[in-house]
Design a protein around this motif. Structure first.
Motif, PDB file in Angstrom:
ATOM      1  N   GLY A  29       0.780  -1.241   0.000  1.00  0.00           N
ATOM      2  CA  GLY A  29       0.000   0.000   0.000  1.00  0.00           C
ATOM      3  C   GLY A  29       0.805   1.282   0.000  1.00  0.00           C
ATOM      4  N   GLU A  30       0.088   2.395  -0.038  1.00  0.00           N
ATOM      5  CA  GLU A  30       0.708   3.715   0.059  1.00  0.00           C
ATOM      6  C   GLU A  30       1.480   3.801   1.370  1.00  0.00           C
ATOM      7  OE1 GLU A  30       0.402   6.936  -1.767  1.00  0.00           O
ATOM      8  OE2 GLU A  30       0.392   5.273  -3.209  1.00  0.00           O
ATOM      9  N   PRO A  31       2.644   4.452   1.368  1.00  0.00           N
ATOM     10  CA  PRO A  31       3.431   4.526   2.610  1.00  0.00           C
ATOM     11  C   PRO A  31       2.614   5.065   3.779  1.00  0.00           C
ATOM     12  CG  PRO A  31       4.699   5.393   0.767  1.00  0.00           C
ATOM     13  CD  PRO A  31       3.323   5.105   0.240  1.00  0.00           C
ATOM     14  N   ASN A  32       2.853   4.460   4.931  1.00  0.00           N
ATOM     15  CA  ASN A  32       2.254   4.917   6.195  1.00  0.00           C
ATOM     16  C   ASN A  32       0.727   4.937   6.210  1.00  0.00           C
ATOM     17  OD1 ASN A  32       4.804   5.359   7.554  1.00  0.00           O
ATOM     18  ND2 ASN A  32       5.069   7.037   6.106  1.00  0.00           N
ATOM     19  N   THR A  33       0.110   3.966   5.525  1.00  0.00           N
ATOM     20  CA  THR A  33      -1.344   3.852   5.579  1.00  0.00           C
ATOM     21  C   THR A  33      -1.783   2.657   6.418  1.00  0.00           C
ATOM     22  OG1 THR A  33      -1.277   2.686   3.470  1.00  0.00           O
ATOM     23  CG2 THR A  33      -1.844   5.023   3.399  1.00  0.00           C
ATOM     24  N   ASN A  34      -0.939   1.604   6.482  1.00  0.00           N
ATOM     25  CA  ASN A  34      -1.288   0.438   7.296  1.00  0.00           C
ATOM     26  C   ASN A  34      -0.616   0.539   8.665  1.00  0.00           C
ATOM     27  OD1 ASN A  34      -2.815  -0.719   5.226  1.00  0.00           O
ATOM     28  ND2 ASN A  34      -0.988  -1.620   4.312  1.00  0.00           N
ATOM     29  N   VAL A  35      -1.073   1.488   9.453  1.00  0.00           N
ATOM     30  CA  VAL A  35      -0.428   1.727  10.746  1.00  0.00           C
ATOM     31  C   VAL A  35      -1.477   2.004  11.822  1.00  0.00           C
ATOM     32  CG1 VAL A  35       1.751   2.628   9.841  1.00  0.00           C
ATOM     33  CG2 VAL A  35      -0.167   4.174  10.153  1.00  0.00           C
ATOM     34  N   CYS A  36      -1.081   1.761  13.080  1.00  0.00           N
ATOM     35  CA  CYS A  36      -1.976   2.072  14.200  1.00  0.00           C
ATOM     36  C   CYS A  36      -1.122   2.438  15.413  1.00  0.00           C
ATOM     37  CB  CYS A  36      -2.873   0.877  14.521  1.00  0.00           C
ATOM     38  SG  CYS A  36      -1.975  -0.498  15.273  1.00  0.00           S
ATOM     39  N   ASP A  37      -1.753   2.697  16.536  1.00  0.00           N
ATOM     40  CA  ASP A  37      -1.025   3.092  17.757  1.00  0.00           C
ATOM     41  C   ASP A  37       0.013   2.058  18.157  1.00  0.00           C
ATOM     42  OD1 ASP A  37      -2.820   5.089  17.641  1.00  0.00           O
ATOM     43  OD2 ASP A  37      -3.802   4.681  19.570  1.00  0.00           O
ATOM     44  N   ILE A  38      -0.328   0.773  17.942  1.00  0.00           N
ATOM     45  CA  ILE A  38       0.583  -0.286  18.398  1.00  0.00           C
ATOM     46  C   ILE A  38       1.838  -0.329  17.533  1.00  0.00           C
ATOM     47  CG2 ILE A  38       0.884  -2.783  18.695  1.00  0.00           C
ATOM     48  CD1 ILE A  38      -2.062  -2.961  19.480  1.00  0.00           C
ATOM     49  N   CYS A  39       1.658  -0.386  16.190  1.00  0.00           N
ATOM     50  CA  CYS A  39       2.858  -0.537  15.353  1.00  0.00           C
ATOM     51  C   CYS A  39       3.594   0.789  15.156  1.00  0.00           C
ATOM     52  CB  CYS A  39       2.553  -1.241  14.034  1.00  0.00           C
ATOM     53  SG  CYS A  39       1.261  -0.520  13.041  1.00  0.00           S
ATOM     54  N   LEU A  40       2.987   1.888  15.619  1.00  0.00           N
ATOM     55  CA  LEU A  40       3.724   3.154  15.653  1.00  0.00           C
ATOM     56  C   LEU A  40       4.371   3.351  17.020  1.00  0.00           C
ATOM     57  CD1 LEU A  40       1.345   5.559  13.691  1.00  0.00           C
ATOM     58  CD2 LEU A  40       3.568   4.683  12.950  1.00  0.00           C
ATOM     59  N   GLY A  41       4.115   2.414  17.918  1.00  0.00           N
ATOM     60  CA  GLY A  41       4.802   2.418  19.218  1.00  0.00           C
ATOM     61  C   GLY A  41       4.366   3.526  20.163  1.00  0.00           C
ATOM     62  N   PHE A  42       3.086   3.888  20.132  1.00  0.00           N
ATOM     63  CA  PHE A  42       2.624   4.915  21.070  1.00  0.00           C
ATOM     64  C   PHE A  42       2.723   4.399  22.506  1.00  0.00           C
ATOM     65  CE2 PHE A  42      -0.310   7.743  18.272  1.00  0.00           C
ATOM     66  CZ  PHE A  42       0.720   7.871  17.356  1.00  0.00           C
ATOM     67  N   PRO A  43       3.046   5.305  23.433  1.00  0.00           N
ATOM     68  CA  PRO A  43       3.134   4.870  24.836  1.00  0.00           C
ATOM     69  C   PRO A  43       1.785   4.343  25.317  1.00  0.00           C
ATOM     70  CG  PRO A  43       3.995   7.112  24.553  1.00  0.00           C
ATOM     71  CD  PRO A  43       3.335   6.736  23.265  1.00  0.00           C
ATOM     72  N   GLY A  44       1.840   3.306  26.123  1.00  0.00           N
ATOM     73  CA  GLY A  44       0.608   2.782  26.715  1.00  0.00           C
ATOM     74  C   GLY A  44      -0.090   1.736  25.866  1.00  0.00           C
ATOM     75  N   THR A  45       0.367   1.524  24.627  1.00  0.00           N
ATOM     76  CA  THR A  45      -0.282   0.495  23.814  1.00  0.00           C
ATOM     77  C   THR A  45       0.323  -0.867  24.147  1.00  0.00           C
ATOM     78  OG1 THR A  45       1.323   0.892  22.055  1.00  0.00           O
ATOM     79  CG2 THR A  45      -0.795   2.024  21.891  1.00  0.00           C
TER      80      THR A  45
END
Ligand code: ADP
Ligand code: MG
Ligand code: ZN
Length: 478
Positions: A29-45
Motif C-alpha cells: 500500500g501507500e506509505p504509512n497507511t497500514n499503521v496504528c497506535d501499536i505498530c507506531l509504538g505509542f506509549p501505553g499500547t
C-alpha cells in the motif's frame, strides 16, 4: 592458505494477513497507511500476539528438522534508531520457537542454530540529504533463521540460501516474489595460515592467524549474498589485520563499506517483554502443525525419480510447488513423461520468458489435460503444444479469459493437423520417390532414415509429429 567460516542470519517475512502484534494489514500500500497506535509504538499500547505467525514459524522449525520449544517467550531488544519508534524491538532471545536443526546442501549438513519470531522495523528510504520512513513495514512478522558458522565458501552460502528458499516456498510460509521478503546478514571470518621457513629450527613453521568475524548486514537475495561474501574474501586477503566490524553491502558499487566497528558484543540490554505472556503450546497444536506440513521438495524428488524422467526435468518441476502439484494431477490421467515435459519444458519456458509463476497465470490442470490429449491423438505436434501454451499465457497477460486449447487452434487458423491416413499416404509417396535412400537404409545406413523423415515432414507441412512419422515409416520399410 586460508580457511573460511560463514554463518547466516536470514530474515523472512511471514505470510500473514495482519501484523505480528496488531490487526494492521501486511499489504504494501501507500506509505504509512497500514499503521496504528501499536505498530507506531505509542506509549501505553499493548501488543497482541498473532497466532498465525506462530504456526508459520513452527512450520519452518519442523521443515528444518529443529527441536521445537513448547514453551517460549518474547524479549525487548533495546536500541535507538528512526526505524524503531518504541526504541525497542520485540524479538526472542532466551528461548526461541525452535532450535538445533539442520539443512542438507549438496552432500553437507549445515546446522541451524535457531529459528525465532520478531517484528520487522520500519523501512528506511535513503535520499541524498534526508531519509524517508515507511511504517507499513513496522510490525510485519519475521522469522529469523540463524545458522551455525558451518558454510565454507560464498558459493556454498548461495546454495544454502537457494535450498532454504525452495523449502520456504514449498511450505507456504512466505512470498519470495515480494521485494525484500528475505534479507540476510552474512558473517564471515577467515583463518590464515602463514608458512615460513625457520632456519634455526631447520624446518617450516606454520603461523595460524585467526581473523575476526565481520558481519555484512541486510543483503537481499542468495546471489547478492554470494557476491558480497566474495568481495569480502578478497578484501580480507588484501589487508593485514581484520577488525571485528559491521559492514554494509552496496549493490550498485558491488563493495562492502564499514558501518561500525564492534569493539565487543553490542549491549542490547535484553529484558523480558512484560506485555506478552509466556507462550505454552499444547501437544495437540504441535501435532496439528507437524502433520499438516506439506511434503518437502527432497521427498518429492525421491518419488519423482522413480518415474523414468531425467533429473534435470525433475529439478525444473521443483522450482515451484504448483508445477509439482500439477504434475501429480496430470499423472493421474496421462503418461508421466509427457506430463513432465509439457510442464517443465514448454510451459516453464514461456513462464520464464515473462518472468511469471504458474500460480499467477490461471492455467488449469484441465487445460493441460486437453493439450496432452491432442498430443496423444497426434492432432498436434510438440511445437504446436508450445504455441498453444504461449497463447494461453498471453491471454493472462492481456487480462482475458484463458482460452481452451482447441479454441486457440481455431483462432490461430491452424490448419487441421493431418489425419493418420494422410500421413501414411505421404510416407508411401516418399518411399516410392526415394528408392536410393530406401536401399541405403536397408543396407544399414541410419542417416537415410532421417533423410526420409525430413522429406515426409516437408510434404506434411510440419503438421505431423516426427516421432509418429518415424513409426509409420519404419512400419512400411521393415
Ligand atoms: P550473536 O551475534 O548472537 O552473539 P554470533 O555472533 O555467535 O552470535 O552468531 C551470529 C552469526 O554469526 C551466526 O550466524 C553464526 O553462525 C555466525 N558466526 C559465529 N561465529 C562465527 C565465525 N567465527 N565466523 C563466521 N561466522 C560466525
Ligand atoms: Mg548478530
Ligand atoms: Zn498496527
Amino acid at each position: 592458505m586460508q580457511e573460511i567460516k560463514i554463518g547466516l542470519e536470514v530474515h523472512v517475512q511471514l505470510n500473514t494477513e495482519s501484523k505480528l502484534f496488531c490487526s494492521c494489514s501486511t499489504k504494501r500500500g501507500e506509505p504509512n497507511t497500514n499503521v496504528c497506535d501499536i505498530c507506531l509504538g505509542f506509549p501505553g499500547t499493548k501488543p497482541v500476539l498473532n497466532e498465525k505467525a506462530i504456526e508459520l514459524a513452527l512450520k519452518i522449525g519442523y521443515a528444518l528438522d529443529c527441536k521445537i520449544n513448547r514453551k517460549f517467550l518474547f524479549s525487548r531488544k533495546t536500541y535507538f534508531y528512526p526505524d524503531l519508534p518504541k526504541n525497542f524491538q520485540i524479538t526472542q532471545f532466551e528461548i526461541p520457537v525452535a532450535h538445533k536443526g539442520k539443512l542438507k546442501v549438496r552432500d553437507r549438513e549445515i546446522r541451524i542454530r535457531r529459528v525465532h519470531l520478531e517484528e520487522d522495523p520500519a523501512k528506511i528510504i535513503r535520499e541524498d540529504d534526508y531519509i524517508l520512513l515507511d511504517y507499513n513495514r513496522s510490525g510485519i512478522p519475521l522469522a529469523e533463521i540463524v545458522t551455525e558458522p558451518d558454510l565454507k565458501s560464498p558459493a556454498e552460502a548461495r546454495s544454502f540460501l537457494q535450498r532454504l528458499e525452495q523449502i520456504l516456498e514449498f511450505i507456504y510460509v512466505t512470498d519470495l516474489n515480494k521485494e525484500g521478503s528475505m534479507r540476510v546478514d552474512a558473517n564471515i571470518s577467515m583463518t590464515r595460515y602463514k608458512i615460513e621457513y625457520n632456519y634455526s629450527k631447520g624446518g617450516g613453521i606454520t603461523e595460524r592467524k585467526k581473523g575476526d568475524q565481520v558481519e555484512i548486514k541486510n543483503i537481499s537475495g542468495a546471489k547478492e549474498v554470494e557476491k558480497a561474501l566474495s568481495y569480502e574474501v578478497l578484501r580480507q586477503k588484501n589487508i593485514k589485520e581484520v577488525k571485528r566490524e559491521t559492514r554494509l553491502w552496496n549493490e550498485k558499487t558491488k563493495t562492502t563499506v564499514s558501518a561500525r566497528v564492534k569493539e565487543e558484543e553490542e549491549e542490547y540490554g535484553y529484558i523480558f517483554e512484560p506485555d506478552l505472556p509466556v507462550i505454552e503450546l499444547s501437544e495437540e497444536k504441535l501435532n496439528k502443525v507437524c502433520s499438516n506440513l506439506p511434503e518437502l521438495p527432497e521427498s518429492k524428488k525421491k518419488r519423482f525419480l522413480k518415474y523414468k524422467i531425467s533429473e534435470e526435468i525433475i529439478d525444473t518441476l521443483l522450482t515451484e510447488p504448483e508445477l509439482t502439484h500439477y504434475f501429480e494431477y496430470l499423472c493421474e490421467t496421462h503418461n508421466e513423461k509427457a506430463s513432465a515435459v509439457i510442464l517443465a519444458k514448454y510451459l516453464k519456458k514461456t513462464l520464464n520468458y515473462h518472468n511469471l509463476k504458474l500460480r499467477d497465470v490461471g492455467i488449469e490442470v484441465r487445460h493441460l489435460r486437453r493439450i496432452l490429449d491432442l498430443l496423444q491423438q497426434y492432432l498436434i505436434t510438440d511445437d504446436v503444444a508450445e504455441i498453444i501454451l504461449r497463447e494461453m499465457v498471453n491471454d493472462y497477460i492481456n487480462r482475458e479469459e484463458i482460452r481452451e486449447p482447441k479454441q486457440v487452434l481455431r483462432d490461430l487458423d491452424y490448419e487441421k493437423p493431418l489425419e493418420e491416413e494422410k500421413i501414411r499416404k505421404f510416407v508411401r509417396e516418399v518411399i516410392r520417390e526415394n528408392t536410393k535412400a530406401v536401399k541405403d537404409y536397408h543396407r544399414g545406413e541410419e542417416k537415410a532414415l532421417d533423410y526420409l523423415i525430413g522429406q515426409i515432414m516437408r510434404k506434411t507441412g510440419r503438421r505431423a509429429d516426427a516421432k509418429r512419422i518415424k513409426e509409420l515409416l519404419k512400419f512400411e520399410l521393415d
